[in-house]
Scaffold this active site. Sequence first.
Site, mmCIF file in Angstrom:
data_model
loop_
_atom_site.group_PDB
_atom_site.id
_atom_site.type_symbol
_atom_site.label_atom_id
_atom_site.label_comp_id
_atom_site.label_asym_id
_atom_site.label_seq_id
_atom_site.Cartn_x
_atom_site.Cartn_y
_atom_site.Cartn_z
ATOM 1 N N GLY A 146 -8.566 3.071 -14.146
ATOM 2 C CA GLY A 146 -8.128 1.759 -14.620
ATOM 3 C C GLY A 146 -9.154 0.701 -14.287
ATOM 4 O O GLY A 146 -8.811 -0.462 -14.032
ATOM 5 N N ARG A 163 -10.250 4.183 -20.378
ATOM 6 C CA ARG A 163 -10.391 4.513 -21.802
ATOM 7 C C ARG A 163 -11.382 3.578 -22.499
ATOM 8 O O ARG A 163 -12.019 3.955 -23.470
ATOM 9 C CB ARG A 163 -9.039 4.395 -22.510
ATOM 10 N N ASP A 218 -0.390 -1.097 0.560
ATOM 11 C CA ASP A 218 0.452 -2.292 0.485
ATOM 12 C C ASP A 218 -0.408 -3.436 1.006
ATOM 13 O O ASP A 218 -0.653 -3.538 2.207
ATOM 14 C CB ASP A 218 1.700 -2.116 1.351
ATOM 15 N N HIS A 219 -0.886 -4.301 0.102
ATOM 16 C CA HIS A 219 -1.877 -5.295 0.517
ATOM 17 C C HIS A 219 -1.340 -6.269 1.565
ATOM 18 O O HIS A 219 -2.106 -6.883 2.294
ATOM 19 C CB HIS A 219 -2.417 -6.049 -0.710
ATOM 20 N N LYS A 257 -3.227 -7.999 5.590
ATOM 21 C CA LYS A 257 -3.435 -9.402 5.974
ATOM 22 C C LYS A 257 -3.644 -9.506 7.484
ATOM 23 O O LYS A 257 -2.948 -8.868 8.273
ATOM 24 C CB LYS A 257 -2.255 -10.255 5.518
ATOM 25 N N GLU A 299 7.205 -17.865 -3.390
ATOM 26 C CA GLU A 299 6.126 -18.106 -4.350
ATOM 27 C C GLU A 299 6.487 -19.307 -5.202
ATOM 28 O O GLU A 299 7.655 -19.501 -5.562
ATOM 29 C CB GLU A 299 5.910 -16.883 -5.244
ATOM 30 N N ASP A 312 10.210 -5.471 -6.289
ATOM 31 C CA ASP A 312 8.843 -5.987 -6.286
ATOM 32 C C ASP A 312 8.388 -6.433 -4.901
ATOM 33 O O ASP A 312 7.206 -6.310 -4.572
ATOM 34 C CB ASP A 312 8.735 -7.159 -7.268
ATOM 35 N N HIS A 337 6.860 -4.715 0.664
ATOM 36 C CA HIS A 337 6.212 -5.714 1.510
ATOM 37 C C HIS A 337 7.079 -6.154 2.706
ATOM 38 O O HIS A 337 6.657 -6.083 3.859
ATOM 39 C CB HIS A 337 5.857 -6.963 0.707
ATOM 40 N N LYS A 340 10.742 -16.367 -6.580
ATOM 41 C CA LYS A 340 9.741 -17.042 -7.405
ATOM 42 C C LYS A 340 10.235 -18.445 -7.753
ATOM 43 O O LYS A 340 11.433 -18.723 -7.734
ATOM 44 C CB LYS A 340 9.468 -16.242 -8.680
#
Length: 510
Positions: free
Chosen positions: A13, A47, A184-185, A189, A223, A242, A247, A347
Amino acid sequence: MVQRDNCILVIFGASGDLTRRKLVPALFSLYEKDLLPEKFAVLGVSRTKMTDASFRKTLAEGVEDAEAKPDPDDFRKFAKLLFYLSIDPGEARDYGKLSKRLKKLDESLKTGGNFIYYLSIAPSMYEVIVENLGTAGLQKEKKQDQAYKRIIVEKPFGYDLESGKALNKKLTKVFREPQIYRIDHYLGKETVQNLLVFRFSNGIFEPLWNRNFVDHVEITASETVGVGTRGRYYDSSGALRDMVQNHLLQILGIIAMEPPPSFDSFSVRNETVKVFQSLKPIAEDEVDQYVVRGQYTKSQINGQIIPGYREEEHVDPFSRTETFAAMKVFIENWRWGGVPFYIRTGKRLPTRVTEVVIHFKRTPHILFQHKKDEQAVPNQLIIRIQPDEGILLNFGMKRPGTGFHVEKVSMDFHYSDLGDTSLADAYERLLLDCIQGDPTLFARGDAVESCWRFVDPILNRWQNNPDETIYGYPAGTWGPRQATHLLTQPGLDWHYPCRNLVEDGLFCEL
């Protein structure tokens, strides 16, 4: 000495947004800091028809868009490490081309046969890519040459417990668990990692870190943005999948874990898994008591009309997907028995903040006077994960003058106070950890399944009862007021953070 074996990073990707905005800038930063292996290369796979040259040009534009503008000459040197191969990742026969290209690069660069595969691609492609890698034998590690093969998997790790188990089964059928790095970003941190140091290197806090002294704990990830162009994905996911399942439960695991016997990946991850296994289950008929969900509605912020969630692009106009979730969680063990953990994410909230607030118990007897109509405020420890990373401790002090009037004061630390010290990007840290073979900050298969096992009844309740209440909240507010009803004590409310880590009542940037 930290080991950084030579290797090739294969990104599936590679023509996508994540590679351009996050992965390559993170790798370039490691290159500038001289932290990459001596012999290293990136092979982008997708691709999209591109050459090595056009791939490098596209990525250069992505790095130029980053906050820290790179030196063009430095990036040109780094770009020589970038290569590209156009194949269809879903076609097994194309993996012969991948194998040949890897062999050629490995021989010319002398990277020792060490390959890392990064799945920066739609989750629906995970299983077929893993299967095709296995069919081509690209996952095999040969003892005689000690070459390693690793795979990095981006979240989501499944859609529910059943699909999470199926993905783990497919992964472990081809790769061994030690080869699998579920990224898991949030765990990359700096402040999340500092939680471990803060807890286990300071004798003044660890004795207080239990049910005898802690009243409750809040974990917030808010957020300001809406779903943007991610409406199609988000409408099938929602805030619980999500943000909470991965997280926020991972942060909970670090906050609540027992001290590991040693600081190695096996010991640390064992302790976080024990936390997930100790979560008090929420039965489907109990969801209303422990969970509140909401969805942002049309609002006006600073003179700008903000559309409601159902008006966003690619979102069902009758959608009942939650953009806000708040829940009360209990950990059934000796350390945390009876202590509520409140988790909240959403959000279109007033500010972008991720933080943990430890609320300590009040003193058993109030001796001193406080401001008029103000109750004695218990001590709070605020651990800010982002932005304005730092730690703030609230406690009571005597107000100057006659009498013993108590005022709440703060003692704080900001990472920005360290001057020229810059915080490494989460992807930068985690990519380096994988290159070094350190899986401490990556999710293990049993942890993923334990988290799914906890949230599955909640998701099932909402899916099986389409008329289940979902509360609207105007964009720019702190979510539905019903979330306050989760808090057990009368008069108790959530901590409402500012963008900047400051004491309540002072200047607040939203």
